[in-house]
Design a protein around this motif. Structure first.
Motif, mmCIF file in Angstrom:
data_model
loop_
_atom_site.group_PDB
_atom_site.id
_atom_site.type_symbol
_atom_site.label_atom_id
_atom_site.label_comp_id
_atom_site.label_asym_id
_atom_site.label_seq_id
_atom_site.Cartn_x
_atom_site.Cartn_y
_atom_site.Cartn_z
ATOM 1 N N ARG A 3 0.844 -1.197 0.000
ATOM 2 C CA ARG A 3 0.000 0.000 0.000
ATOM 3 C C ARG A 3 0.876 1.242 0.000
ATOM 4 O O ARG A 3 1.739 1.414 0.876
ATOM 5 C CB ARG A 3 -0.950 0.033 1.185
ATOM 6 N N THR A 5 0.680 5.344 0.322
ATOM 7 C CA THR A 5 -0.201 6.408 0.797
ATOM 8 C C THR A 5 0.370 7.765 0.401
ATOM 9 O O THR A 5 1.549 7.902 0.059
ATOM 10 C CB THR A 5 -0.360 6.347 2.322
ATOM 11 N N ALA A 39 -7.277 2.378 -3.082
ATOM 12 C CA ALA A 39 -7.844 2.055 -1.772
ATOM 13 C C ALA A 39 -8.568 3.247 -1.156
ATOM 14 O O ALA A 39 -9.528 3.068 -0.402
ATOM 15 C CB ALA A 39 -6.739 1.585 -0.821
ATOM 16 N N ARG A 40 -8.131 4.448 -1.502
ATOM 17 C CA ARG A 40 -8.741 5.641 -0.911
ATOM 18 C C ARG A 40 -8.387 6.832 -1.785
ATOM 19 O O ARG A 40 -7.277 6.921 -2.313
ATOM 20 C CB ARG A 40 -8.222 5.859 0.511
ATOM 21 N N TYR A 55 -4.135 10.000 -3.174
ATOM 22 C CA TYR A 55 -4.482 8.594 -3.294
ATOM 23 C C TYR A 55 -3.747 7.730 -2.276
ATOM 24 O O TYR A 55 -2.587 7.988 -1.934
ATOM 25 C CB TYR A 55 -4.113 8.065 -4.683
ATOM 26 N N SER A 56 -4.420 6.668 -1.825
ATOM 27 C CA SER A 56 -3.782 5.484 -1.261
ATOM 28 C C SER A 56 -4.064 4.360 -2.245
ATOM 29 O O SER A 56 -5.219 4.178 -2.659
ATOM 30 C CB SER A 56 -4.351 5.138 0.117
ATOM 31 N N ASP A 58 -3.256 0.229 -3.515
ATOM 32 C CA ASP A 58 -2.723 -1.119 -3.290
ATOM 33 C C ASP A 58 -2.154 -1.637 -4.608
ATOM 34 O O ASP A 58 -2.835 -1.574 -5.647
ATOM 35 C CB ASP A 58 -3.816 -2.056 -2.782
ATOM 36 N N THR A 80 -0.048 -4.055 2.518
ATOM 37 C CA THR A 80 -1.472 -3.739 2.572
ATOM 38 C C THR A 80 -2.093 -4.411 3.793
ATOM 39 O O THR A 80 -1.902 -5.612 4.005
ATOM 40 C CB THR A 80 -2.173 -4.233 1.301
ATOM 41 N N THR A 83 -7.888 -6.374 5.990
ATOM 42 C CA THR A 83 -9.112 -5.772 6.512
ATOM 43 C C THR A 83 -10.291 -6.747 6.532
ATOM 44 O O THR A 83 -11.424 -6.343 6.756
ATOM 45 C CB THR A 83 -9.498 -4.541 5.667
ATOM 46 N N HIS A 176 -10.423 -2.728 11.733
ATOM 47 C CA HIS A 176 -11.042 -2.380 10.450
ATOM 48 C C HIS A 176 -12.519 -2.784 10.409
ATOM 49 O O HIS A 176 -13.031 -3.227 9.380
ATOM 50 C CB HIS A 176 -10.288 -3.044 9.292
ATOM 51 N N ARG A 179 -14.606 -1.111 7.805
ATOM 52 C CA ARG A 179 -14.579 -1.716 6.478
ATOM 53 C C ARG A 179 -15.681 -2.758 6.343
ATOM 54 O O ARG A 179 -16.310 -2.883 5.282
ATOM 55 C CB ARG A 179 -13.215 -2.360 6.244
ATOM 56 N N THR A 196 -13.789 3.603 -1.320
ATOM 57 C CA THR A 196 -12.548 4.298 -1.656
ATOM 58 C C THR A 196 -12.563 5.789 -1.350
ATOM 59 O O THR A 196 -11.506 6.380 -1.128
ATOM 60 C CB THR A 196 -12.211 4.120 -3.158
#
Length: 538
Positions: A3, A5, A39-40, A55-56, A58, A80, A83, A176, A179, A196
């Protein structure tokens, strides 16, 4: 999988720019990037002329261990996180059926997790199924007719159903669990983007269909819903060891439901239930909350102020804000439950009282932005002496708002300029209020504590310097906002049971352990796990 970030790109970047940025960040060749998944995604609008997407991501790469070794001291490149949700128990064949009171986010997820573990919960709600409840809610908004058991606060989906549907929280969540909540929402029909987006939301119309879908899932797993079923009190007995234990529930219709494990997810407005439990000796304490008004601005003002020339960009959507000011008096004034492109709604659950809240649809395309403008209060300073004194304080100002609005469920409203000048509004200006069944121009000082009025008058010019136009004289303020959170906390131990009543599991916002859809849902998961572990299961 790794991951990455804090990977930033311009707002108007091309699709191929993201994999190129990944390769540059990892110092790898494009042929070594096997796959990437967002991922985000958030945005950074501090520089309106150069808004960035953050952005994050994976990624799967060749020689993953070697790449990771290069970044072992860089927290921006890590493995990563896992979760996946893991159930803590599975119901034995002879497990007693737990009872969940309330079908808001907390009760919904407590019921879902218990059902998924095989415990076949019985789920009670004083209100109606969500479609019927929606009709009753519109009855107040359109006809000024209140159903005390079926309204914005009570019924399937809880208070969060008539809100902006915000799905983010600042709670610590090392497992998590959030999630798990978002994943179940997507299964029930929420847009996949909530997995996301940094600040995901759903909106009222989508929430209605989602809670219906989740009810069907719970029932398919053996759970049972009973609507229009109000709990009047608990059946509590002291066992041979001197421990108070729940044995069942007394229902309003005279019925009785045997239960040894009860999840109390009743929401922050179940005042009659708070009073009944207090009378039965269940431990409860006063808790801080906030009081104030709803403040409305044209959404276009907020978009221009926050995004400048990028206002209207579909990636950015309708602009929101979060504001806070610490006053000379020691009070804090802050924005609460901000609803971009939404409406102010009537949210009372008791006759003869006016309460405001905010709501948005998924599109967030209504004329105005609205937010709570509230002042923090606390028991020791503002309502000392009794665990339920906060309820009395809420009722006092809600009743005053009802009178100030004309005793018809219209809400008292005031131009910001008049509020600052200390004079009653006789008419409103260019900002059109959205509250239904309507507003009455007046002086909001008549339905707010003096300290709240003073604090808001200090804070508004400060907020105007933060967001140009925020303190425009024509901005509309509508009262009162009192249901920011529960005014009580039903104290529980590390096992999530009431500290003095075994088998009772206080949960969610009403019990004083959450604030908002996501945190309430997460608390529901934790309490369901505690119930399962207490009952036992392999």
């Amino acid at each position: 999988m790794l991951r990455i970030t804090e990977l930033t790109l311009p707002l108007f970047h091309a699709d191929e720019d993201l994999p190129a940025a990944i390769c540059k960040r990892l110092r790898i060749s494009p042929r070594d990037l096997i796959k990437h998944v967002v991922a985000r995604r958030a945005h950074d609008a501090r520089d309106k002329a150069n808004i960035l997407l953050v952005y994050s991501v994976d990624v799967n790469v060749k020689n993953e261990e070697a790449v990771l070794a290069r970044f072992k001291k860089d927290r921006g490149v890590q493995r990563t996180p896992d979760t996946r949700y893991r159930f803590v128990a599975q119901a034995p064949a002879d497990a007693p059926r737990p009872v969940v009171i309330g079908t808001g986010p907390c009760g919904l997820f407590a019921g879902l997790i218990l059902a998924q573990m095989g415990y076949k919960p019985i789920i009670l709600d004083r209100g109606k199924v969500v479609r019927e409840r929606t009709k009753d809610t519109w009855g107040l908004w359109r006809k000024a007719v209140l159903n005390p058991d079926s309204n914005v606060q009570f019924g399937e989906g809880g208070a969060g159903t008539f809100s902006d549907g915000k799905l983010w929280s600042q709670i610590k969540d090392p497992r998590h669990l959030g999630r798990k909540v978002l994943t179940e929402f997507v299964k029930a029909g929420a847009p996949a983007e909530i997995l996301t987006e940094a600040h995901p939301h759903i909106g009222t119309f989508r929430l209605v269909t989602m809670v219906e879908s989740m009810r069907e899932t719970i029932e398919a797993l053996g759970g049972e819903y009973r609507f229009s079923t109000r709990v009047n009190g608990l059946d509590i007995a002291t066992d041979g060891g001197g421990v108070r234990r729940v044995r069942g529930l007394h229902l309003q219709d005279g019925g009785y439901l045997e239960a040894s494990h009860v999840v109390m997810a009743i929401g922050h407005s179940a005042r009659d239930t708070f009073e009944a439990l207090y009378a039965q000796g269940v431990h409860v304490e006063a808790k801080p909350f906030s009081i104030g008004v709803r403040i409305e601005h044209p959404q276009s003002w907020m978009d221009d102020a926050r995004f400048g020339p990028c206002a209207g960009n579909p990636i950015l959507g309708a602009a929101d804000y979060s504001l806070s000011h610490h006053c000379a008096s020691g009070r804090t004034v802050y924005s609460f439950c901000m609803c971009p492109g939404g409406t102010v709604v009537a949210a009372t659950s008791e006759p003869g009282r006016v309460v405001t809240n905010g709501m948005s649809q998924y599109s967030r395309n209504e004329r105005n932005a609205n937010s709570g403008l509230v002042v923090g209060i606390d028991p020791a300073r503002d309502y000392p002496g009794h665990p339920l004194a906060g309820i009395a304080l809420q009722r006092q100002w809600e009743s005053a708002a009802f009178v100030a609005g004309g005793s018809s469920y219209a809400a008292p409203a005031q131009r910001l300029g008049d509020f600052m000048a200390g004079r009653a509004s006789e008419t409103l200006g260019s900002v059109i209020p959205s509250y239904k069944p309507g507003v009455t121009p007046t002086d909001l000082a008549a339905c707010l504590p003096d300290f709240a009025v003073t604090a808001m008058r200090e804070a508004l010019p400060v907020f105007g310097r933060m967001i140009p136009g925020y303190d425009h004289p024509d901005v509309v303020m509508t009262g009162v906002e009192t249901r920011t959170s529960s005014p009580v906390r039903f104290t529980r131990g590390e096992d999530f049971q009431s500290v003095n009543t075994a088998g009772l599991f206080p949960a969610g916002e009403g019990a004083g352990y959450a604030g908002g859809i996501l945190s309430a849902a997460v608390d529901g998961i934790k309490v369901a796990e505690a119930v399962a572990l207490n009952i036992g299961g392999a």
